[in-house]
Design a protein around this motif. Structure first.
Motif, mmCIF file in Angstrom:
data_model
loop_
_atom_site.group_PDB
_atom_site.id
_atom_site.type_symbol
_atom_site.label_atom_id
_atom_site.label_comp_id
_atom_site.label_asym_id
_atom_site.label_seq_id
_atom_site.Cartn_x
_atom_site.Cartn_y
_atom_site.Cartn_z
ATOM 1 N N SER A 148 0.802 -1.217 0.000
ATOM 2 C CA SER A 148 0.000 0.000 0.000
ATOM 3 C C SER A 148 0.839 1.273 0.000
ATOM 4 O O SER A 148 1.928 1.321 0.539
ATOM 5 C CB SER A 148 -0.893 -0.005 1.227
ATOM 6 O OG SER A 148 -1.458 1.265 1.374
ATOM 7 N N TRP A 186 -6.678 6.666 4.935
ATOM 8 C CA TRP A 186 -6.298 7.543 3.821
ATOM 9 C C TRP A 186 -6.752 8.985 4.070
ATOM 10 O O TRP A 186 -6.051 9.940 3.733
ATOM 11 C CB TRP A 186 -6.925 6.984 2.529
ATOM 12 C CG TRP A 186 -6.539 7.712 1.287
ATOM 13 C CD1 TRP A 186 -5.478 7.436 0.465
ATOM 14 C CD2 TRP A 186 -7.220 8.825 0.699
ATOM 15 N NE1 TRP A 186 -5.456 8.315 -0.576
ATOM 16 C CE2 TRP A 186 -6.510 9.177 -0.462
ATOM 17 C CE3 TRP A 186 -8.358 9.562 1.044
ATOM 18 C CZ2 TRP A 186 -6.892 10.232 -1.295
ATOM 19 C CZ3 TRP A 186 -8.743 10.619 0.217
ATOM 20 C CH2 TRP A 186 -8.024 10.944 -0.932
ATOM 21 N N PHE A 224 -5.664 0.194 -3.259
ATOM 22 C CA PHE A 224 -4.735 0.987 -2.463
ATOM 23 C C PHE A 224 -3.321 0.962 -2.994
ATOM 24 O O PHE A 224 -2.426 1.500 -2.372
ATOM 25 C CB PHE A 224 -4.773 0.545 -0.996
ATOM 26 C CG PHE A 224 -5.882 1.227 -0.273
ATOM 27 C CD1 PHE A 224 -5.671 2.453 0.333
ATOM 28 C CD2 PHE A 224 -7.158 0.696 -0.287
ATOM 29 C CE1 PHE A 224 -6.713 3.123 0.942
ATOM 30 C CE2 PHE A 224 -8.204 1.360 0.312
ATOM 31 C CZ PHE A 224 -7.983 2.585 0.934
#
Ligand code: UDP
Ligand code: MG
Length: 320
Positions: A148, A186, A224
């Motif tokens: 990620s 996020w 991601f």
């Protein structure tokens, strides 16, 4: 004026636990100095869940129900709850009492003391779950972090307390493939961990079979990170370099007489399956991203609602 709190509970065939969940949640919520409500999302249950939920609303006006037209999955159910949440804070919690409602007051205290926007619950231990589930979950969270581009907390489910600013930002996100815990990370702001013991399921079976776990894992990976694509290019680069060296070596060998090409069945076979494998893997990775693009571009609603109970306006949902 008191602040408000919504508790978002996705339910899929939870008739065996839902009464107890309601009872334990309610016992905690009445101790809080907040205006509280529970939003149950009935994710297309085929058992008695909807009937039991409706019974709660007869005596409790702070219960809201969103019923889907079919089973859309846990992440969509939580999304619907957040889309319909107008409170100052929300707790996302599983219906099966693996996440104990009794820790909610401490989570709120942590949020106030640390002046944070997210209190995410980290599992110190997981009771009543098989070795396969525990190991695969552990490996998955670490692998996902490797791939990620944003740091995602490990050993964390969706059990968390989030405030209004997070809910507002979350509701701006229109991607269809949702990995909620990743999206909350996020979004950013101040996020603090809260450690707790994950209990065994109160009753009934898991509603997350291997196929659903795999789907969640691929969504999180593909949404991601573009690292799998880079990995595919790296594999391609490696095979070209490897084949060039091998090519030069075998041509020179033939010319200078240090190879015996006619005895090369094994090496040919190994090379063909190796490069065939690399190509299929690469196509597979590219294909997965294209599949997601296809799903996103169709722009269908994320979920279809059959019925809503105790919501004032018809327009407060995103999709009907
Ligand atoms: N759930 C849901 N839709 C699904 C599968 C699960 O709403 O398609 C809900 C389920 O009712 C529970 C939560 O998601 O409240 C987590 O599911 P479960 O406890 O079965 O997963 P596990 O804890 O075994 O991973
Ligand atoms: Mg569970």
């Amino acid at each position: 004026m008191n602040k408000s709190l919504s508790v978002i509970v996705p339910c899929f065939n939870e008739e065996e636990v839902i009464n107890e969940t309601y009872k334990r949640l309610k016992a905690v919520l009445i101790t809080l100095d907040l205006n509280t409500e529970i939003i149950f999302i009935n994710d297309g249950s085929s058992d008695n869940t909807e009937h039991l939920l409706n019974e709660f609303t007869l005596t409790d006006k702070n219960i809201k129900i969103i019923s889907f037209s079919r089973n859309f999955g846990h992440q969509k159910a939580v999304t619907a709850g957040l889309n319909h949440c107008t409170s100052d804070m929300a707790v996302i919690i599983d219906a099966d009492l693996q996440d104990p409602p009794e820790v909610i007051p401490e989570m709120i205290k942590t949020m106030i003391e640390s002046n944070s926007q997210v209190v995410y619950c980290v599992r110190k231990s997981r009771k009543g779950e098989g070795i396969f589930k525990k190991l695969s979950a552990k490996a998955f969270y670490r692998l996902l972090n490797f791939f990620s581009e944003v740091r995602l907390p490990v050993d964390t489910g969706d059990f968390r307390l989030i405030d209004k600013s997070i809910i507002r930002e979350f509701n701006q996100m229109h991607e269809k493939g949702k990995y909620i815990r990743g999206l909350v990370s996020w979004i950013g702001f101040k996020q603090v961990p809260f450690y707790y013991e994950r209990e065994a399921r109160f009753a009934g079976e898991t509603k997350y079979p291997f196929s659903k776990m795999l789907k969640l894992a691929t969504t999180s990976l593909l949404y991601f990170s573009t690292k799998p694509l880079k990995l595919a290019s790296a594999l391609g680069f490696f095979s070209v370099a490897f084949s060039l060296i091998l090519g030069v070596w075998s041509v020179l060998g033939k010319l200078m007489g240090y190879t015996h090409a006619s005895s090369g069945w094994t090496s040919l076979f190994v090379l063909i399956i190796f490069f065939g494998g690399v190509q299929l893997l690469t196509i597979g990775i590219v294909g997965s991203y294209i599949g997601n693009l296809f799903d996103e571009i169709k722009n269908r609603p994320e979920y279809i609602i059959d019925k809503k109970v105790n919501f004032e306006t018809k327009e407060d949902g995103k999709s009907e």
